[in-house]
Design a protein around this motif. Structure first.
Motif, PDB file in Angstrom:
ATOM      1  N   GLU A  69       0.831  -1.210   0.000  1.00  0.00           N
ATOM      2  CA  GLU A  69       0.000   0.000   0.000  1.00  0.00           C
ATOM      3  C   GLU A  69       0.863   1.256   0.000  1.00  0.00           C
ATOM      4  O   GLU A  69       0.383   2.338  -0.332  1.00  0.00           O
ATOM      5  CB  GLU A  69      -0.918   0.008   1.225  1.00  0.00           C
ATOM      6  CG  GLU A  69      -1.976  -1.056   1.213  1.00  0.00           C
ATOM      7  CD  GLU A  69      -2.833  -1.024   2.469  1.00  0.00           C
ATOM      8  OE1 GLU A  69      -2.734  -0.073   3.261  1.00  0.00           O
ATOM      9  OE2 GLU A  69      -3.611  -1.980   2.650  1.00  0.00           O
ATOM     10  N   ASN A  70       2.127   1.128   0.395  1.00  0.00           N
ATOM     11  CA  ASN A  70       3.027   2.277   0.469  1.00  0.00           C
ATOM     12  C   ASN A  70       3.852   2.479  -0.801  1.00  0.00           C
ATOM     13  O   ASN A  70       4.759   3.296  -0.825  1.00  0.00           O
ATOM     14  CB  ASN A  70       3.968   2.126   1.664  1.00  0.00           C
ATOM     15  CG  ASN A  70       3.208   2.153   2.968  1.00  0.00           C
ATOM     16  OD1 ASN A  70       2.287   2.936   3.139  1.00  0.00           O
ATOM     17  ND2 ASN A  70       3.566   1.266   3.870  1.00  0.00           N
ATOM     18  N   ALA A  71       3.547   1.724  -1.851  1.00  0.00           N
ATOM     19  CA  ALA A  71       4.211   1.910  -3.142  1.00  0.00           C
ATOM     20  C   ALA A  71       3.371   2.867  -3.981  1.00  0.00           C
ATOM     21  O   ALA A  71       2.187   3.082  -3.712  1.00  0.00           O
ATOM     22  CB  ALA A  71       4.352   0.573  -3.857  1.00  0.00           C
ATOM     23  N   TRP A  72       4.009   3.431  -5.011  1.00  0.00           N
ATOM     24  CA  TRP A  72       3.263   4.225  -5.993  1.00  0.00           C
ATOM     25  C   TRP A  72       3.511   3.634  -7.366  1.00  0.00           C
ATOM     26  O   TRP A  72       4.661   3.502  -7.801  1.00  0.00           O
ATOM     27  CB  TRP A  72       3.658   5.699  -5.982  1.00  0.00           C
ATOM     28  CG  TRP A  72       2.773   6.492  -6.895  1.00  0.00           C
ATOM     29  CD1 TRP A  72       1.548   7.010  -6.599  1.00  0.00           C
ATOM     30  CD2 TRP A  72       3.005   6.793  -8.278  1.00  0.00           C
ATOM     31  NE1 TRP A  72       1.000   7.620  -7.709  1.00  0.00           N
ATOM     32  CE2 TRP A  72       1.888   7.494  -8.750  1.00  0.00           C
ATOM     33  CE3 TRP A  72       4.047   6.525  -9.163  1.00  0.00           C
ATOM     34  CZ2 TRP A  72       1.782   7.949 -10.066  1.00  0.00           C
ATOM     35  CZ3 TRP A  72       3.948   6.968 -10.475  1.00  0.00           C
ATOM     36  CH2 TRP A  72       2.823   7.679 -10.904  1.00  0.00           C
ATOM     37  N   ILE A  73       2.410   3.269  -8.037  1.00  0.00           N
ATOM     38  CA  ILE A  73       2.470   2.631  -9.347  1.00  0.00           C
ATOM     39  C   ILE A  73       1.738   3.527 -10.343  1.00  0.00           C
ATOM     40  O   ILE A  73       0.563   3.852 -10.150  1.00  0.00           O
ATOM     41  CB  ILE A  73       1.781   1.242  -9.335  1.00  0.00           C
ATOM     42  CG1 ILE A  73       2.255   0.377  -8.152  1.00  0.00           C
ATOM     43  CG2 ILE A  73       1.956   0.554 -10.682  1.00  0.00           C
ATOM     44  CD1 ILE A  73       3.696  -0.007  -8.154  1.00  0.00           C
ATOM     45  N   SER A  74       2.418   3.928 -11.424  1.00  0.00           N
ATOM     46  CA  SER A  74       1.770   4.728 -12.464  1.00  0.00           C
ATOM     47  C   SER A  74       0.621   3.952 -13.074  1.00  0.00           C
ATOM     48  O   SER A  74       0.688   2.726 -13.239  1.00  0.00           O
ATOM     49  CB  SER A  74       2.783   5.069 -13.560  1.00  0.00           C
ATOM     50  OG  SER A  74       2.115   5.591 -14.700  1.00  0.00           O
ATOM     51  N   GLU A  75      -0.411   4.674 -13.465  1.00  0.00           N
ATOM     52  CA  GLU A  75      -1.560   4.023 -14.093  1.00  0.00           C
ATOM     53  C   GLU A  75      -1.227   3.455 -15.471  1.00  0.00           C
ATOM     54  O   GLU A  75      -1.965   2.633 -16.005  1.00  0.00           O
ATOM     55  CB  GLU A  75      -2.745   4.985 -14.187  1.00  0.00           C
ATOM     56  CG  GLU A  75      -2.472   6.190 -15.053  1.00  0.00           C
ATOM     57  CD  GLU A  75      -3.550   7.248 -14.966  1.00  0.00           C
ATOM     58  OE1 GLU A  75      -3.690   7.998 -15.951  1.00  0.00           O
ATOM     59  OE2 GLU A  75      -4.218   7.350 -13.931  1.00  0.00           O
ATOM     60  N   THR A  76      -0.078   3.848 -16.057  1.00  0.00           N
ATOM     61  CA  THR A  76       0.309   3.286 -17.358  1.00  0.00           C
ATOM     62  C   THR A  76       1.337   2.157 -17.237  1.00  0.00           C
ATOM     63  O   THR A  76       1.753   1.597 -18.250  1.00  0.00           O
ATOM     64  CB  THR A  76       0.857   4.374 -18.300  1.00  0.00           C
ATOM     65  OG1 THR A  76       2.022   4.958 -17.713  1.00  0.00           O
ATOM     66  CG2 THR A  76      -0.197   5.443 -18.565  1.00  0.00           C
ATOM     67  N   ALA A  77       1.739   1.825 -16.018  1.00  0.00           N
ATOM     68  CA  ALA A  77       2.625   0.672 -15.809  1.00  0.00           C
ATOM     69  C   ALA A  77       1.800  -0.598 -15.970  1.00  0.00           C
ATOM     70  O   ALA A  77       0.593  -0.617 -15.699  1.00  0.00           O
ATOM     71  CB  ALA A  77       3.252   0.727 -14.422  1.00  0.00           C
ATOM     72  N   ILE A  78       2.469  -1.671 -16.395  1.00  0.00           N
ATOM     73  CA  ILE A  78       1.813  -2.975 -16.532  1.00  0.00           C
ATOM     74  C   ILE A  78       2.562  -3.966 -15.649  1.00  0.00           C
ATOM     75  O   ILE A  78       3.779  -4.130 -15.779  1.00  0.00           O
ATOM     76  CB  ILE A  78       1.810  -3.440 -17.995  1.00  0.00           C
ATOM     77  CG1 ILE A  78       0.983  -2.468 -18.851  1.00  0.00           C
ATOM     78  CG2 ILE A  78       1.283  -4.867 -18.115  1.00  0.00           C
ATOM     79  CD1 ILE A  78       1.041  -2.733 -20.328  1.00  0.00           C
ATOM     80  N   ILE A  79       1.829  -4.607 -14.750  1.00  0.00           N
ATOM     81  CA  ILE A  79       2.419  -5.567 -13.817  1.00  0.00           C
ATOM     82  C   ILE A  79       1.608  -6.852 -13.913  1.00  0.00           C
ATOM     83  O   ILE A  79       0.393  -6.845 -13.716  1.00  0.00           O
ATOM     84  CB  ILE A  79       2.430  -5.003 -12.380  1.00  0.00           C
ATOM     85  CG1 ILE A  79       3.183  -3.668 -12.349  1.00  0.00           C
ATOM     86  CG2 ILE A  79       3.053  -6.016 -11.423  1.00  0.00           C
ATOM     87  CD1 ILE A  79       3.101  -2.929 -11.048  1.00  0.00           C
ATOM     88  N   VAL A  80       2.305  -7.960 -14.226  1.00  0.00           N
ATOM     89  CA  VAL A  80       1.630  -9.212 -14.536  1.00  0.00           C
ATOM     90  C   VAL A  80       2.183 -10.347 -13.690  1.00  0.00           C
ATOM     91  O   VAL A  80       3.397 -10.569 -13.654  1.00  0.00           O
ATOM     92  CB  VAL A  80       1.809  -9.581 -16.031  1.00  0.00           C
ATOM     93  CG1 VAL A  80       1.073 -10.878 -16.360  1.00  0.00           C
ATOM     94  CG2 VAL A  80       1.343  -8.451 -16.938  1.00  0.00           C
ATOM     95  N   GLY A  81       1.298 -11.070 -13.011  1.00  0.00           N
ATOM     96  CA  GLY A  81       1.638 -12.349 -12.412  1.00  0.00           C
ATOM     97  C   GLY A  81       2.270 -12.300 -11.048  1.00  0.00           C
ATOM     98  O   GLY A  81       1.932 -11.459 -10.216  1.00  0.00           O
ATOM     99  N   ASP A  82       3.195 -13.226 -10.812  1.00  0.00           N
ATOM    100  CA  ASP A  82       3.804 -13.439  -9.500  1.00  0.00           C
ATOM    101  C   ASP A  82       4.872 -12.379  -9.232  1.00  0.00           C
ATOM    102  O   ASP A  82       6.068 -12.650  -9.269  1.00  0.00           O
ATOM    103  CB  ASP A  82       4.388 -14.848  -9.421  1.00  0.00           C
ATOM    104  CG  ASP A  82       4.822 -15.218  -8.012  1.00  0.00           C
ATOM    105  OD1 ASP A  82       4.548 -14.452  -7.069  1.00  0.00           O
ATOM    106  OD2 ASP A  82       5.442 -16.292  -7.859  1.00  0.00           O
ATOM    107  N   VAL A  83       4.397 -11.170  -8.988  1.00  0.00           N
ATOM    108  CA  VAL A  83       5.249 -10.011  -8.737  1.00  0.00           C
ATOM    109  C   VAL A  83       4.946  -9.501  -7.337  1.00  0.00           C
ATOM    110  O   VAL A  83       3.784  -9.314  -6.983  1.00  0.00           O
ATOM    111  CB  VAL A  83       4.993  -8.889  -9.770  1.00  0.00           C
ATOM    112  CG1 VAL A  83       5.786  -7.631  -9.432  1.00  0.00           C
ATOM    113  CG2 VAL A  83       5.293  -9.371 -11.188  1.00  0.00           C
ATOM    114  N   THR A  84       6.001  -9.269  -6.558  1.00  0.00           N
ATOM    115  CA  THR A  84       5.859  -8.699  -5.219  1.00  0.00           C
ATOM    116  C   THR A  84       6.634  -7.386  -5.191  1.00  0.00           C
ATOM    117  O   THR A  84       7.814  -7.356  -5.556  1.00  0.00           O
ATOM    118  CB  THR A  84       6.406  -9.655  -4.145  1.00  0.00           C
ATOM    119  OG1 THR A  84       5.698 -10.900  -4.241  1.00  0.00           O
ATOM    120  CG2 THR A  84       6.240  -9.075  -2.757  1.00  0.00           C
ATOM    121  N   ILE A  85       5.967  -6.318  -4.755  1.00  0.00           N
ATOM    122  CA  ILE A  85       6.567  -4.986  -4.715  1.00  0.00           C
ATOM    123  C   ILE A  85       6.474  -4.456  -3.290  1.00  0.00           C
ATOM    124  O   ILE A  85       5.397  -4.413  -2.706  1.00  0.00           O
ATOM    125  CB  ILE A  85       5.878  -4.035  -5.717  1.00  0.00           C
ATOM    126  CG1 ILE A  85       6.123  -4.548  -7.154  1.00  0.00           C
ATOM    127  CG2 ILE A  85       6.371  -2.599  -5.541  1.00  0.00           C
ATOM    128  CD1 ILE A  85       5.435  -3.746  -8.227  1.00  0.00           C
TER     129      ILE A  85
END
Length: 181
Positions: free
Chosen positions: A15-31
């Protein structure tokens, strides 16, 4: 945009990350916490058995591509910067406090802590110990090449830390804007 992979694994983002609305994140990804993922970045763990883990206080700048092959992992430790347009392809491990420069490609390698891989370099199929520098445009594809790398200088360490700090401020700034909206 967040998507499951064909194995129905979904990204897990702090919840403390910032992800651009145009980024694409797929699958088994932990940020992790305080991560900045900029515009048009693509982070994919969609092949079977692949995963991507991005630690706290990292930044994934515009047009970065991170992808893990089947049965491989991309692991990016805390306080690491991935500059505009670089490619990090798994299997790959980046240690804590690293910097990967504009247009650089790293693939099938292990990079220690506090390593700078500067702009338009290529690093493949090697292990780089902590505290080294790969200079602009350098190609490191043999372990013998690693032995010739210079140690990080105080100026380069200062540069690396300034990039990390600037991007943590961006996380805070973008999150503040979202709360105001």
């Amino acid at each position: 945009m967040l998507y499951p992979n064909p194995q129905n694994q979904h990204p897990k983002i702090s919840e403390n990350a910032w992800i651009s609305e145009t980024a694409i994140i797929v699958g088994d990804v932990t940020i992790g916490d305080n991560v900045f993922v900029a515009h048009n970045a693509i982070i994919r763990a969609d092949e079977p058995g692949s995963s991507v883990t991005i630690g706290d206080n990292c930044n994934v700048q515009d047009n970065v591509i991170i992808h893990a092959l089947s049965n491989s992992e991309v692991k990016i430790e805390n306080d690491t910067s991935l500059a505009h347009g670089c490619i990090v392809h798994g299997p790959c491990t980046l240690g804590q406090g690293c910097f990967v420069g504009f247009g650089t490609v790293v693939f099938d390698c292990n990079i220690g802590d506090d390593v700078l891989v500067l702009h338009n370099a290529t690093v493949r199929a090697v292990d780089i110990p902590s505290g080294k520098v790969v200079f602009d445009g350098q190609v490191i594809t043999k372990q013998d090449d690693v032995e010739k790398l210079d140690e990080i200088t105080p100026d380069l360490a200062k540069f690396k830390n300034s990039v990390i700090n600037a991007n943590i401020k961006l996380v805070d700034g973008y999150k503040d804007l979202a709360q105001e909206a």
